[in-house]
Design an enzyme around this catalytic site. Structure first.
Site, PDB file in Angstrom:
ATOM      1  CE1 TYR A  53     -80.500  -1.470  13.936  1.00  0.00           C
ATOM      2  CE2 TYR A  53     -81.013   0.912  13.825  1.00  0.00           C
ATOM      3  CZ  TYR A  53     -80.132  -0.320  13.566  1.00  0.00           C
ATOM      4  OH  TYR A  53     -78.979   0.028  13.078  1.00  0.00           O
TER       5      TYR A  53
ATOM      6  CB  SER B 126     -72.347   9.015   0.584  1.00  0.00           C
ATOM      7  OG  SER B 126     -71.001   9.501   1.099  1.00  0.00           O
TER       8      SER B 126
END
Length: 312
Positions: free
Chosen positions: A137, A202
């Site tokens: 990835y 976040s």
């Protein structure tokens, strides 16, 4: 601004589209099938056939490319790296080519901190750190960065590359979702002696940065590593999530070396690294150049997301 978003149905994409729409931007989103949520003007299509819908890129101020191959479990691909390259590298380059042809002003590529490596040892990763991708990835993401940089170097379309670490939230997929589920059981955890240092961000904080990078003139041609503060250990993360879920949080004092041996025996070396290894990110470049302010209360945000997860 007129902003085109790929990967709008994903965890980051949904949050980003809601934020952009709330800020008054004109948002166009790419989907393989009709979405079940409000996300702006919808274009049905996929990255395998960009020419079929590339006319919708005309007039866009910015394209934010979130779509990609990730969180692949139990893949049966004979060549996993080539499978990642096809989506995360080749399709990204083809999309950028279409952006140049259609006069898009800025192309934002969401890469991964995995391009820098999977572990830090005392010194945080920064934009000056040498890339060292290990997983397929991350390798494909780095190759995409290189090709995009070459393609857009002298083009009228600006390139912005963002490498976030683990992106968390109550509805996050992948490893963070597995951690949420584990904490929700209330069972004892073996991280009492784990003192690693991990940077996370976040989903709200990341989306705010992406929105800033979409319109800030100084973002053009830049690479950014972004993370919230402060860094936390896995022990800290589990305790914060458990507090939000109103769960008991017994942390067993298992020596990390024993956890490493056990994970190796069951073929989970990568999981050990993610849970017990350190990965720190220095986001001072983003703060200095764009005036970005990361969230500085990671523990309380984790606790809040734990409460949302429990309620849902």
């Amino acid at each position: 601004m007129k902003i085109f978003v790929t990967g709008a149905s994903g965890f980051i994409g949904k949050n980003l589209c809601m934020m952009l729409l709330g800020d008054g931007h004109e948002v166009v989103t790419l989907h393989r099938k009709p979405p079940d949520f409000a996300c702006g003007d919808v274009v049905l299509g996929d990255l395998d056939n960009i020419e079929a819908w590339s006319d919708r890129l005309a007039g866009m101020n910015c394209v934010i490319h979130l779509a990609g191959r990730a969180h692949v479990l139990n893949s049966h691909e004979q060549d996993p790296l080539e499978a990642f390259r096809k989506v995360n590298r080749d399709a990204s380059v083809h999309l950028a080519e279409a952006c140049v042809l259609r006069g898009v002003q800025r192309f934002i590529f969401i890469s991964s901190i995995g391009v820098n490596g999977n572990e830090t040892r005392g010194e945080a990763f920064s934009e000056l750190s040498l890339p060292a991708p290990h997983a397929p990835y991350a390798i494909a993401k780095y190759e995409a960065e290189l090709e995009l940089t070459t393609l857009l170097e002298d083009a009228p379309t600006d390139l912005v590359v963002i490498r976030p670490p683990l992106v968390y939230g109550a509805h996050a997929p992948g490893n963070f979702r597995r951690l949420l589920k584990l904490v929700a059981t209330g069972m004892p955890m073996p991280f009492g002696l784990v003192t690693n240092r991990r940077s996370i961000i976040s989903v709200t904080s990341l989306c705010k940065f992406i929105a800033l990078a979409a319109e800030h003139p100084k973002a053009a041609g830049q690479l950014f590593l972004v993370a919230d503060e402060p860094v936390l250990s896995t022990n800290d993360m589990v305790r914060a999530l458990a507090e939000g879920m109103s769960k008991q949080c017994m942390q067993l004092p298992v020596p990390p070396v024993l956890l490493k041996v056990m994970s190796s025996l069951v073929g989970k070396k990568a999981l050990y690294q993610q849970l017990c290894g350190s990965l720190e990110v220095d986001s001072s470049h983003a703060q200095r150049v764009l005036g970005w302010e990361p969230a500085r209360d990671t523990r309380s945000v984790l606790s809040r997301e734990g409460a949302i997860f429990r309620a849902s």
